[in-house]
Design a protein around this motif. Sequence first.
Motif, PDB file in Angstrom:
ATOM      1  N   MET A  33     -51.058 106.268 -47.147  1.00  0.00           N
ATOM      2  CA  MET A  33     -50.151 106.136 -46.031  1.00  0.00           C
ATOM      3  C   MET A  33     -49.920 107.504 -45.405  1.00  0.00           C
ATOM      4  SD  MET A  33     -47.192 103.370 -46.721  1.00  0.00           S
ATOM      5  CE  MET A  33     -46.950 103.471 -48.462  1.00  0.00           C
ATOM      6  N   PRO A  34     -49.600 107.504 -44.145  1.00  0.00           N
ATOM      7  CA  PRO A  34     -49.381 108.766 -43.463  1.00  0.00           C
ATOM      8  C   PRO A  34     -48.144 109.490 -43.998  1.00  0.00           C
ATOM      9  CG  PRO A  34     -49.332 106.908 -41.929  1.00  0.00           C
ATOM     10  CD  PRO A  34     -49.512 106.370 -43.293  1.00  0.00           C
ATOM     11  N   ARG A  35     -48.144 110.806 -43.851  1.00  0.00           N
ATOM     12  CA  ARG A  35     -46.993 111.599 -44.268  1.00  0.00           C
ATOM     13  C   ARG A  35     -46.432 112.340 -43.061  1.00  0.00           C
ATOM     14  NH1 ARG A  35     -46.060 112.539 -49.550  1.00  0.00           N
ATOM     15  NH2 ARG A  35     -47.585 111.776 -51.006  1.00  0.00           N
ATOM     16  N   GLY A  36     -45.234 112.866 -43.208  1.00  0.00           N
ATOM     17  CA  GLY A  36     -44.639 113.640 -42.134  1.00  0.00           C
ATOM     18  C   GLY A  36     -43.863 112.749 -41.178  1.00  0.00           C
ATOM     19  N   ASN A  37     -43.658 113.254 -39.978  1.00  0.00           N
ATOM     20  CA  ASN A  37     -42.844 112.539 -39.005  1.00  0.00           C
ATOM     21  C   ASN A  37     -43.671 111.740 -38.006  1.00  0.00           C
ATOM     22  OD1 ASN A  37     -40.364 113.348 -40.015  1.00  0.00           O
ATOM     23  ND2 ASN A  37     -40.536 115.324 -38.994  1.00  0.00           N
ATOM     24  N   ALA A  38     -44.895 111.430 -38.354  1.00  0.00           N
ATOM     25  CA  ALA A  38     -45.749 110.658 -37.456  1.00  0.00           C
ATOM     26  C   ALA A  38     -45.255 109.217 -37.369  1.00  0.00           C
ATOM     27  CB  ALA A  38     -47.185 110.679 -37.968  1.00  0.00           C
ATOM     28  N   ALA A  39     -45.543 108.589 -36.256  1.00  0.00           N
ATOM     29  CA  ALA A  39     -45.200 107.176 -36.102  1.00  0.00           C
ATOM     30  C   ALA A  39     -46.157 106.348 -36.944  1.00  0.00           C
ATOM     31  CB  ALA A  39     -45.288 106.779 -34.644  1.00  0.00           C
ATOM     32  N   VAL A  40     -45.617 105.333 -37.587  1.00  0.00           N
ATOM     33  CA  VAL A  40     -46.409 104.429 -38.405  1.00  0.00           C
ATOM     34  C   VAL A  40     -46.317 103.048 -37.781  1.00  0.00           C
ATOM     35  CG1 VAL A  40     -46.594 103.326 -40.663  1.00  0.00           C
ATOM     36  CG2 VAL A  40     -45.995 105.727 -40.506  1.00  0.00           C
ATOM     37  N   THR A  41     -47.467 102.403 -37.612  1.00  0.00           N
ATOM     38  CA  THR A  41     -47.474 101.062 -37.059  1.00  0.00           C
ATOM     39  C   THR A  41     -47.984 100.111 -38.126  1.00  0.00           C
ATOM     40  OG1 THR A  41     -47.873 101.921 -34.854  1.00  0.00           O
ATOM     41  CG2 THR A  41     -48.301  99.587 -35.187  1.00  0.00           C
ATOM     42  N   LYS A  42     -47.263  99.019 -38.285  1.00  0.00           N
ATOM     43  CA  LYS A  42     -47.662  98.006 -39.256  1.00  0.00           C
ATOM     44  C   LYS A  42     -47.542  96.647 -38.593  1.00  0.00           C
ATOM     45  CE  LYS A  42     -43.014  98.232 -41.141  1.00  0.00           C
ATOM     46  NZ  LYS A  42     -42.218  98.732 -42.238  1.00  0.00           N
ATOM     47  N   VAL A  43     -48.295  95.705 -39.133  1.00  0.00           N
ATOM     48  CA  VAL A  43     -48.182  94.328 -38.673  1.00  0.00           C
ATOM     49  C   VAL A  43     -47.545  93.541 -39.807  1.00  0.00           C
ATOM     50  CG1 VAL A  43     -49.405  92.286 -37.868  1.00  0.00           C
ATOM     51  CG2 VAL A  43     -50.155  94.552 -37.132  1.00  0.00           C
ATOM     52  N   HIS A  44     -46.421  92.909 -39.504  1.00  0.00           N
ATOM     53  CA  HIS A  44     -45.658  92.133 -40.480  1.00  0.00           C
ATOM     54  C   HIS A  44     -45.941  90.650 -40.269  1.00  0.00           C
ATOM     55  CE1 HIS A  44     -41.810  89.934 -41.469  1.00  0.00           C
ATOM     56  NE2 HIS A  44     -42.185  90.398 -42.635  1.00  0.00           N
ATOM     57  N   PHE A  45     -46.296  89.974 -41.346  1.00  0.00           N
ATOM     58  CA  PHE A  45     -46.561  88.534 -41.307  1.00  0.00           C
ATOM     59  C   PHE A  45     -45.619  87.866 -42.284  1.00  0.00           C
ATOM     60  CE2 PHE A  45     -48.602  84.748 -43.045  1.00  0.00           C
ATOM     61  CZ  PHE A  45     -48.982  84.070 -41.901  1.00  0.00           C
ATOM     62  N   GLN A  46     -44.743  86.999 -41.764  1.00  0.00           N
ATOM     63  CA  GLN A  46     -43.810  86.286 -42.635  1.00  0.00           C
ATOM     64  C   GLN A  46     -44.475  84.993 -43.090  1.00  0.00           C
ATOM     65  OE1 GLN A  46     -39.918  85.773 -41.022  1.00  0.00           O
ATOM     66  NE2 GLN A  46     -39.181  84.641 -42.792  1.00  0.00           N
ATOM     67  N   GLY A  47     -44.857  84.964 -44.348  1.00  0.00           N
ATOM     68  CA  GLY A  47     -45.537  83.802 -44.897  1.00  0.00           C
ATOM     69  C   GLY A  47     -44.575  82.836 -45.559  1.00  0.00           C
ATOM     70  N   LYS A  48     -45.128  81.772 -46.094  1.00  0.00           N
ATOM     71  CA  LYS A  48     -44.310  80.780 -46.801  1.00  0.00           C
ATOM     72  C   LYS A  48     -43.851  81.308 -48.152  1.00  0.00           C
ATOM     73  CE  LYS A  48     -47.577  77.709 -46.579  1.00  0.00           C
ATOM     74  NZ  LYS A  48     -48.699  77.921 -45.691  1.00  0.00           N
ATOM     75  N   THR A  49     -44.709  82.099 -48.804  1.00  0.00           N
ATOM     76  CA  THR A  49     -44.401  82.559 -50.154  1.00  0.00           C
ATOM     77  C   THR A  49     -43.968  84.013 -50.211  1.00  0.00           C
ATOM     78  OG1 THR A  49     -46.720  83.123 -50.500  1.00  0.00           O
ATOM     79  CG2 THR A  49     -46.018  80.931 -51.199  1.00  0.00           C
ATOM     80  N   ASP A  50     -44.326  84.809 -49.224  1.00  0.00           N
ATOM     81  CA  ASP A  50     -43.989  86.233 -49.236  1.00  0.00           C
ATOM     82  C   ASP A  50     -44.157  86.800 -47.839  1.00  0.00           C
ATOM     83  OD1 ASP A  50     -43.251  88.715 -50.254  1.00  0.00           O
ATOM     84  OD2 ASP A  50     -44.534  88.499 -52.018  1.00  0.00           O
TER      85      ASP A  50
END
Length: 117
Positions: free
Chosen positions: A1-18
């Motif tokens: 994963m990136p370190r420092g103050n850089a912007a981090v972009t993630k894709v969140h998927f809300q599943g049935k189990t997690d």
Amino acid sequence: MPRGNAAVTKVHFQGKTDDFIVFVESAEDVAKWKKDSSIPLAQVVNSFKIMVTHKQGAQGQLDEASNASLENEFGTKNEDEVIKKILTDGQAQTSEASERSGDRNETKGPRQGHPTA
């Protein structure tokens, strides 16, 4: 994963189990890939690791998803197929990486003062 103050972009998927997370280069790259799926995933995805947050939403503690959890949620443990599903149906989120990026040394236990006798 990136370190420092850089912007981090993630894709969140809300599943049935997690809840599942995939780190990507940028929300713009995901949008381009959605319009043109011939773009290689390697140009969109920051890490091919699929993370879970144990139903704590997009901000929960991240652990690598097990093959069983992928199979239960997506019907496959093929990571490329799962990543495509997460990118297609998930929600891209960008945040600053300063507060919780990188590995923590969990073996040292909590960092708190202990009263002296």
